[in-house]
Design a protein around this motif. Structure first.
Motif, mmCIF file in Angstrom:
data_model
loop_
_atom_site.group_PDB
_atom_site.id
_atom_site.type_symbol
_atom_site.label_atom_id
_atom_site.label_comp_id
_atom_site.label_asym_id
_atom_site.label_seq_id
_atom_site.Cartn_x
_atom_site.Cartn_y
_atom_site.Cartn_z
ATOM 1 N N GLU A 108 -4.970 5.202 5.057
ATOM 2 C CA GLU A 108 -4.035 4.303 5.739
ATOM 3 C C GLU A 108 -4.074 2.864 5.212
ATOM 4 O O GLU A 108 -3.200 2.059 5.508
ATOM 5 N N ARG A 109 -5.074 2.547 4.412
ATOM 6 C CA ARG A 109 -5.151 1.178 3.860
ATOM 7 C C ARG A 109 -4.030 0.923 2.853
ATOM 8 O O ARG A 109 -3.780 -0.195 2.459
ATOM 9 N N LYS A 110 -3.383 2.003 2.437
ATOM 10 C CA LYS A 110 -2.255 1.844 1.515
ATOM 11 C C LYS A 110 -1.222 0.864 2.091
ATOM 12 O O LYS A 110 -0.694 0.007 1.389
ATOM 13 N N ALA A 111 -0.985 1.004 3.384
ATOM 14 C CA ALA A 111 0.012 0.130 4.017
ATOM 15 C C ALA A 111 -0.401 -1.332 3.898
ATOM 16 O O ALA A 111 0.442 -2.220 3.716
ATOM 17 N N ASP A 112 -1.719 -1.577 3.964
ATOM 18 C CA ASP A 112 -2.178 -2.974 3.842
ATOM 19 C C ASP A 112 -1.903 -3.518 2.452
ATOM 20 O O ASP A 112 -1.470 -4.657 2.306
ATOM 21 N N VAL A 113 -2.177 -2.681 1.455
ATOM 22 C CA VAL A 113 -1.926 -3.134 0.078
ATOM 23 C C VAL A 113 -0.437 -3.458 -0.066
ATOM 24 O O VAL A 113 -0.052 -4.490 -0.627
ATOM 25 N N GLU A 114 0.409 -2.585 0.478
ATOM 26 C CA GLU A 114 1.853 -2.814 0.343
ATOM 27 C C GLU A 114 2.287 -4.087 1.062
ATOM 28 O O GLU A 114 3.128 -4.832 0.582
ATOM 29 N N GLN A 115 1.682 -4.315 2.219
ATOM 30 C CA GLN A 115 2.053 -5.542 2.960
ATOM 31 C C GLN A 115 1.626 -6.798 2.205
ATOM 32 O O GLN A 115 2.360 -7.786 2.139
ATOM 33 N N VAL A 116 0.421 -6.732 1.625
ATOM 34 C CA VAL A 116 -0.051 -7.887 0.872
ATOM 35 C C VAL A 116 0.865 -8.129 -0.337
ATOM 36 O O VAL A 116 1.267 -9.261 -0.628
ATOM 37 N N ALA A 117 1.218 -7.027 -1.010
ATOM 38 C CA ALA A 117 2.104 -7.151 -2.180
ATOM 39 C C ALA A 117 3.431 -7.772 -1.746
ATOM 40 O O ALA A 117 3.982 -8.650 -2.417
ATOM 41 N N GLU A 118 3.915 -7.333 -0.600
ATOM 42 C CA GLU A 118 5.192 -7.860 -0.122
ATOM 43 C C GLU A 118 5.087 -9.364 0.152
ATOM 44 O O GLU A 118 5.978 -10.131 -0.197
ATOM 45 N N ARG A 119 3.977 -9.770 0.730
ATOM 46 C CA ARG A 119 3.791 -11.209 0.981
ATOM 47 C C ARG A 119 3.781 -11.982 -0.339
ATOM 48 O O ARG A 119 4.372 -13.056 -0.443
#
Ligand code: PEP
Ligand code: MG
Length: 587
Positions: A124-135
């Motif tokens: 589920e940490r994948k979503a965190d990586v994606e959110q950080v990338a989006e930021r």
């Protein structure tokens, strides 16, 4: 994997993935000298986001759930993790991707690693990586790109041939890849006549669109075979398969070289009918290609490509004039048909352009404010474009073509705008020559009201891509309905036949400039319907000419008439013309 073949030939190379992201991201190669500046942009964006998250954390209300603070800590940790920062740098320095592309490429790599993890929590940490990338991407979007647009399509030195794989590529991005290193490309979405496919075809490299899962299944650096003739994509082929395709690749190159020899032969059928073969171009630089391929003019200059990749700034009159003049002078007296801007549908303007906001929110952009509708809603922009075209007419033969007209009011408003543009030039003492004005026949309503159009226009050009889309109610860019996008549909053929007949009867020039014109499957049929002018990608001219040279139009006219009266035109046509043994007799 299977998709829709859109551009001929076989490409073999390593996959470069253009990952999709929620933030709209431009993809381009940077000059190696610009890597340090690009890394600095990345670092700056990281510092901005670290600052944002630290402030967020500091300002959390005392009663905020503790998970929230923990989540922000994870994001801060990720921002400092070499898996994200160092590896992203590698895409910039080693592959010369721009910073945004580097972020999405690395996010994609990490996302796949997370997908493969056994542990639910870690997955589920994948979503965190994606959110950080989006930021990070949003932080960069605010700052804007440091690079001049001209640097975008630059090649970079790599050892292996490269092929591009993406969920989707906007036509504007595709244009940036023109003249770059890619030997082929594959997308998950798109139809055969989507504008992305059209630009790929103009690049003359093997391409497959609508391959659905391609960008998910293919990994960065996988070896791929792209079979643009059959719509097949092979991932990491075995040596035997590779050998077979290398053989086919050589065959296809030999065939091209053979056809290329026809380029300066006059295009005349065996019964002496001259057939005009024109080129479709996107940029003035394509004009040289058109001549080299043996085109006797430009039948469609898609001027909207001058309006893309400009960070929202539209080209002004002088800039457009220079572009049109460049094409006109390159053609040295041969006609250049410049289409007024056809923005909208699957060719939106730049993401940040204010005008585009209206398209973004259009419920159905293909039926919305596009082409002439958009031009008429921006009268200053439209007159500027008309003046630029008129000014270019002082340097050669210019024809102006209007996309998607259907209403009498649109015709009259266009004529009035042209008249005013002429008047403004005359008042300013600026020279222009006589230009012919033409209408694209792209909407059934226009095809069905030819007397009205012929009353006002000097010539017509049939845009079969849109005519098919609007006749059959099939989104040309949607692979889910691509199987229903059928040029052989009797309704489509009847409209095309009627338009040609009406123009002929009125003694007005008629051409086809949609993708059907360059598809050799339809060359004889169109000749049989009386068409004597076709406009296509320069790379298609020789193959079409070969068909023309072997054609007997009197025989083809009978076969076309029979196909049109049948309920299944393709079957009738195959029986009459494509049957082995009969083909030679008929052509
Ligand atoms: C067409 O619709 O056939 C055409 C030539 O215009 P475009 O593909 O740019 O919409
Ligand atoms: Mg069109």
């Amino acid at each position: 994997m299977f998709g829709l073949p859109v551009s001929r030939g076989v490409a073999i190379g390593r996959a470069v993935l253009v990952a999709s992201s929620r933030v709209d991201v431009a993809h381009y190669f940077i000059d190696p000298d610009e890597a340090a500046a690009e890394v600095a942009r990345l670092r700056h964006a990281r510092d901005t986001v670290v600052h944002e998250i630290t402030s967020l954390k500091r300002d959390l209300p005392v009663d905020a759930p503790p998970e929230l603070a923990a989540l922000l800590d994870v994001h801060l940790m990720l921002l400092h993790d070499p898996m994200l920062s160092e590896a992203t740098r590698h895409w910039i320095e080693g592959r010369h991707y721009n910073a945004e592309w580097a972020i999405t490429a690395q996010t994609e790599v990490l996302a796949r690693q997370f997908d493969d993890m056994e542990d639910d929590y870690l997955r589920e940490r994948k979503a965190d990586v994606e959110q950080v990338a989006e930021r990070l991407l949003r932080a960069m979007a605010k700052e804007g790109s440091l690079l001049p647009q001209a640097a975008h399509a630059r090649d970079f030195a790599g050892e292996d041939p490269l092929v591009l794989v993406a969920n989707d590529i906007a036509p504007a991005d595709m244009l940036q890849f023109k003249g770059s290193v890619f030997k082929g490309f594959v997308t998950d979405v798109g139809g055969r006549t989507s504008h992305t496919a059209i630009v790929a075809r103009s690049m003359d490299i093997p391409a497959v669109v609508g391959a659905r899962e391609a960008s998910r299944l293919v990994r960065q650096d996988d070896w791929l075979i792209i079979d643009g003739d059959n719509g097949v994509v092979v991932v990491n082929p075995t040596p035997i398969v590779l050998e077979e395709y290398r053989f086919r690749q050589r065959q296809s190159e030999l065939e091209r070289a053979r056809l290329h020899r026809l380029r300066h032969m006059p295009s005349v059928t065996i019964d002496g009918q001259a057939v005009e073969l024109l080129a479709n171009i996107e940029l003035p630089a394509d004009a040289a290609n058109a001549l080299e391929a043996g085109a006797v003019g430009v039948g469609l200059f898609r001027s909207e490509f001058l309006f893309m990749n400009r960070n929202g700034e539209l080209p002004d009159e002088d800039e457009q004039f220079e572009a049109y003049r460049a094409a006109v002078t390159a053609l040295g007296g041969l006609p250049v048909t410049i289409r007024t801007v056809d923005i909208g549908a699957d060719k939106p303007l730049d993401r940040v352009a204010t005008h585009e906001m209206r398209h973004e929110h259009a419920l159905n952009p293909a039926l919305g404010l596009r082409a002439i509708r958009w031009s008429l809603s921006e009268p200053d922009m439209f007159r500027q474009q008309l003046r630029a075209m008129l000014r270019a007419s002082a340097y050669g033969k210019v024809r102006i073509l209007v996309p998607m007209v259907a209403h009498r009011s649109e015709i009259l408003a266009t004529l009035e705008a042209l008249q005013r543009a002429k008047q403004q030039l005359a008042d300013a003492g600026i020279a222009y020559s006589k230009v012919e004005l033409g209408a694209m026949i792209e909407v059934p309503a226009a095809a069905l009201t030819m007397p009205l159009l012929l009353q006002h226009f000097d010539f017509v050009s049939i845009g079969t891509n849109d005519l098919i889309q609007y006749t059959l109610a099939i989104d040309r860019a949607d692979e889910a309905v691509a199987h229903l996008y059928d040029p052989w549909h009797p309704a489509v053929l009847k409209l095309i036949a009627d338009v040609i007949a009406a123009a002929d009867a009125a003694g007005k020039h008629v051409s086809v400039c949609g993708e059907m014109a360059g598809d050799t499957t339809f060359t004889e049929l169109l000749l049989g319907l009386g068409l004597r002018s076709l406009s296509m990608h320069p790379s298609q001219i020789s193959a079409v000419k070969q068909r023309v040279l072997r054609a007997d139009t009197a025989r083809l006219a009978k076969a076309s008439a029979a196909a049109l009266t049948g309920l299944d035109p393709a079957a009738v046509w195959t029986a009459l013309i494509d049957k082995p043994g009969q083909r030679a007799a008929a052509t």
